[in-house]
Write an enzyme that holds these catalytic residues in place. Sequence first.
Site, PDB file in Angstrom:
ATOM      1  N   ASN A 159       0.875  -1.174   0.000  1.00 47.23           N
ATOM      2  CA  ASN A 159       0.000   0.000   0.000  1.00 47.23           C
ATOM      3  C   ASN A 159       0.911   1.222   0.000  1.00 47.23           C
ATOM      4  OD1 ASN A 159      -1.790   2.024   0.501  1.00 47.23           O
ATOM      5  ND2 ASN A 159      -2.702   1.107   2.340  1.00 47.23           N
ATOM      6  N   ARG A 184      -2.570  -2.046  -3.373  1.00 53.91           N
ATOM      7  CA  ARG A 184      -3.760  -1.234  -3.120  1.00 53.91           C
ATOM      8  C   ARG A 184      -3.656   0.016  -3.996  1.00 53.91           C
ATOM      9  NH1 ARG A 184      -5.673   2.584   1.820  1.00 53.91           N
ATOM     10  NH2 ARG A 184      -7.702   2.964   0.884  1.00 53.91           N
ATOM     11  N   HIS A 191     -12.732   3.673  -0.300  1.00 53.12           N
ATOM     12  CA  HIS A 191     -12.820   2.642   0.751  1.00 53.12           C
ATOM     13  C   HIS A 191     -13.524   1.379   0.253  1.00 53.12           C
ATOM     14  CE1 HIS A 191     -12.873   5.888   4.184  1.00 53.12           C
ATOM     15  NE2 HIS A 191     -11.634   5.505   3.931  1.00 53.12           N
ATOM     16  N   ARG A 226     -11.572  16.410   7.433  1.00 52.84           N
ATOM     17  CA  ARG A 226     -12.275  16.780   6.196  1.00 52.84           C
ATOM     18  C   ARG A 226     -13.697  17.221   6.525  1.00 52.84           C
ATOM     19  NH1 ARG A 226     -11.220  11.269   3.476  1.00 52.84           N
ATOM     20  NH2 ARG A 226      -8.958  11.237   3.640  1.00 52.84           N
ATOM     21  N   GLU A 244      -8.607  -4.831   4.803  1.00 54.04           N
ATOM     22  CA  GLU A 244      -8.434  -4.521   3.379  1.00 54.04           C
ATOM     23  C   GLU A 244      -7.261  -5.306   2.782  1.00 54.04           C
ATOM     24  OE1 GLU A 244      -8.679  -0.576   5.038  1.00 54.04           O
ATOM     25  OE2 GLU A 244      -9.320   0.129   3.065  1.00 54.04           O
TER      26      GLU A 244
END
Length: 399
Positions: free
Chosen positions: A7, A90, A179, A240, A385
Amino acid sequence: MKILVINAGSSSLKYQLFNMESGAVLAKGTCERIGAGGTVTHKKTGAQPFFEERDLPDHGAALARVIWLLTSEQYGVIASVAEIDAVGHRVAHGGEQCKESCIVTEATIKYLETIVPINPLHGPPAIAGMKACIELMPELPQVAVFDTSFYSHIEDFRYVYPIPYEFYEKDRIRRYGFHGTSHRYVSAKVAEVMGKPIEELKIITCHLGNGSSITAVKNGVAIDTSMGFTPQEGIPMGTRSGSFDPTVLTYLMRTKGYTPDEMDDIINRKSGLLGISGLSNDCRNLHDARENGNKRADLALKMMTNGIKKYIGSYIAEMNGVDAIVFTAGIGENQSDIREEVCADMEWLGIELDIDRNRNFTRGIPFNISKEGAKVQTWVIPTDEEYMIALDTKRLAFN
Ligand code: ADP
């Protein structure tokens, strides 16, 4: 069979080496501050962690160090790279063309390079990670797993934005969703633990971490999701803003003279829980502050939980019902207060938590936290993940 999952972020490279027979993680770690110094944290399962400061000028140097660690006598778990069977990457953004996980080819990399303008933060490091792996392990199959591909079946009326259509046609501005690998993993897992085929279930998955997104999964297919053109859309997150009236941006730029970059910084790094509370982006700190009477910490958490509630309600409407709600990621898996606040006053919809189960359960395994007899099952499912990426890699490289 052993699969290495990579990743690559803008200044980091995370990795995990899986034994696919047992599903066990043999070793994992993170290289950070790539291009600006460098640190390496490595952990062979069952051994003491290894840490070093080391100059890592680029992702290739980081990967070379990872391979050295994985094969070293003292810290390693394999004798040589030849023991690795495939590498899974990823990739946050697959644009409109990468609709499924795939074997990385020159064409894949070329296409990903064309969409860097709409994925400027995550695109270049993902490409650099793939190129470094191809160079260092040219004989191994490389598989790309895209966060966006779970959303490739969303219908146009849910992904086109209500702005002139040419911005979609010419500039590819649309909802992509993010996601996806996490939502795909936990939705499949909840179906498995409920003992029902996913094709017969309506599921709402809430991935709540520093970045948060909610996804509606109907009959195994993601039909809508809260994140959009970027991971900015949706509920208020750690730093965010999530969604709000877009005219506020143009108003602020006009009246305060902010540049697009400054505005980006405000909505990405200074907003959300941090911006509202003025205190922290971390829910644990906000929880404590709220207990001590801090009103803005309370406001920030209420805005987040109410945002989640609104998405759950709208997805129940879009799917004409729901069988399971799933909470996952840092907040979703660990913060019982947030789950209670989200699920409060939803009995009418069939959502009711067993407060004791919600507060006292075994961490790290799927857990049903709903009240006995509740119409909708509510679950905490730890996301994974990396394992999902390893599974896709195995399927594509060896089937
Ligand atoms: P990211 O999106 O960066 O992967 P995480 O999934 O780690 O983020 O989630 C970070 C959030 O999860 C923080 O707000 C933090 O408060 C919360 N969190 C993480 N771990 C725990 C924990 N063990 N207990 C309570 N809250 C946690």
